[in-house]
Design a protein around this motif. Structure first.
Motif, PDB file in Angstrom:
ATOM      1  N   GLU A   1      -3.605  -3.060 -18.968  1.00 39.29           N
ATOM      2  CA  GLU A   1      -2.904  -3.026 -20.245  1.00 39.29           C
ATOM      3  C   GLU A   1      -3.348  -1.830 -21.087  1.00 39.29           C
ATOM      4  O   GLU A   1      -2.528  -1.147 -21.702  1.00 39.29           O
ATOM      5  CB  GLU A   1      -3.155  -4.328 -21.018  1.00 39.29           C
ATOM      6  N   GLN A   2      -4.639  -1.559 -21.100  1.00 44.86           N
ATOM      7  CA  GLN A   2      -5.160  -0.417 -21.855  1.00 44.86           C
ATOM      8  C   GLN A   2      -4.561   0.890 -21.347  1.00 44.86           C
ATOM      9  O   GLN A   2      -4.120   1.735 -22.130  1.00 44.86           O
ATOM     10  CB  GLN A   2      -6.679  -0.377 -21.729  1.00 44.86           C
ATOM     11  N   LYS A   3      -4.528   1.072 -20.043  1.00 41.69           N
ATOM     12  CA  LYS A   3      -3.963   2.306 -19.479  1.00 41.69           C
ATOM     13  C   LYS A   3      -2.472   2.418 -19.772  1.00 41.69           C
ATOM     14  O   LYS A   3      -1.951   3.514 -20.028  1.00 41.69           O
ATOM     15  CB  LYS A   3      -4.219   2.374 -17.962  1.00 41.69           C
ATOM     16  N   ALA A   4      -1.763   1.295 -19.729  1.00 46.73           N
ATOM     17  CA  ALA A   4      -0.329   1.313 -20.031  1.00 46.73           C
ATOM     18  C   ALA A   4      -0.092   1.704 -21.487  1.00 46.73           C
ATOM     19  O   ALA A   4       0.806   2.495 -21.791  1.00 46.73           O
ATOM     20  CB  ALA A   4       0.280  -0.046 -19.734  1.00 46.73           C
ATOM     21  N   ARG A   5      -0.904   1.178 -22.397  1.00 45.89           N
ATOM     22  CA  ARG A   5      -0.761   1.523 -23.812  1.00 45.89           C
ATOM     23  C   ARG A   5      -1.080   2.999 -24.056  1.00 45.89           C
ATOM     24  O   ARG A   5      -0.445   3.641 -24.886  1.00 45.89           O
ATOM     25  CB  ARG A   5      -1.643   0.635 -24.676  1.00 45.89           C
ATOM     26  N   GLU A   6      -2.056   3.551 -23.313  1.00 46.99           N
ATOM     27  CA  GLU A   6      -2.371   4.977 -23.442  1.00 46.99           C
ATOM     28  C   GLU A   6      -1.185   5.840 -23.043  1.00 46.99           C
ATOM     29  O   GLU A   6      -1.005   6.946 -23.557  1.00 46.99           O
ATOM     30  CB  GLU A   6      -3.589   5.325 -22.575  1.00 46.99           C
ATOM     31  N   LYS A   7      -0.358   5.324 -22.140  1.00 50.44           N
ATOM     32  CA  LYS A   7       0.817   6.086 -21.702  1.00 50.44           C
ATOM     33  C   LYS A   7       2.056   5.789 -22.546  1.00 50.44           C
ATOM     34  O   LYS A   7       3.130   6.303 -22.270  1.00 50.44           O
ATOM     35  CB  LYS A   7       1.105   5.780 -20.232  1.00 50.44           C
ATOM     36  N   GLY A   8       1.896   4.929 -23.569  1.00 45.35           N
ATOM     37  CA  GLY A   8       3.007   4.676 -24.485  1.00 45.35           C
ATOM     38  C   GLY A   8       3.825   3.442 -24.156  1.00 45.35           C
ATOM     39  O   GLY A   8       4.848   3.193 -24.795  1.00 45.35           O
TER      40      GLY A   8
END
Length: 110
Positions: A87-94
């Motif tokens: 989830e953190q990585k997905a949020r970093e990508k927008g």
């Protein structure tokens, strides 16, 4: 000393003018050419070796960095909280969740 030099010059002159020595001259010239070519080849190969060693060192550094990155990722996969990481990585990508409302602050540009 001039007598010795003139004798030396006479010997060289005789060597080059004698028909018996003409094949020997070509053999010597050929050998000199081979030695010069070999020397140039060695220098070129030495520079190629240096270039390849530098490239090997750069690739070794990249390899070590990739191994470390792989170990970190494997630790994340082995961890029970991998969903949080994803989830953190997905949020970093927008990316956002389907039911989330996203607000954009447009006043910051002024």
């Amino acid at each position: 000393m001039t007598v010795k030099r003139s004798k030396k010059n006479n010997r060289l002159k005789e060597f080059f003018t004698s028909k018996k020595n003409i094949p020997m001259f070509f053999v010597i010239a050929f050998l000199v050419g081979v030695f010069v070519f070999s020397g140039v080849s060695v220098v070129n190969q030495k520079s190629d070796i240096s270039l390849l060693e530098r490239q090997r060192d750069e690739i070794a550094v990249k390899y070590e960095e990739q191994v470390e990155e792989n170990e970190k990722l494997q630790a994340v996969l082995d961890n029970e909280n991998k969903d949080d990481y994803i989830e953190q990585k997905a949020r970093e990508k927008g990316y956002v969740k389907s039911d989330e409302v996203v607000f954009y602050d447009i006043s910051a540009g002024e």
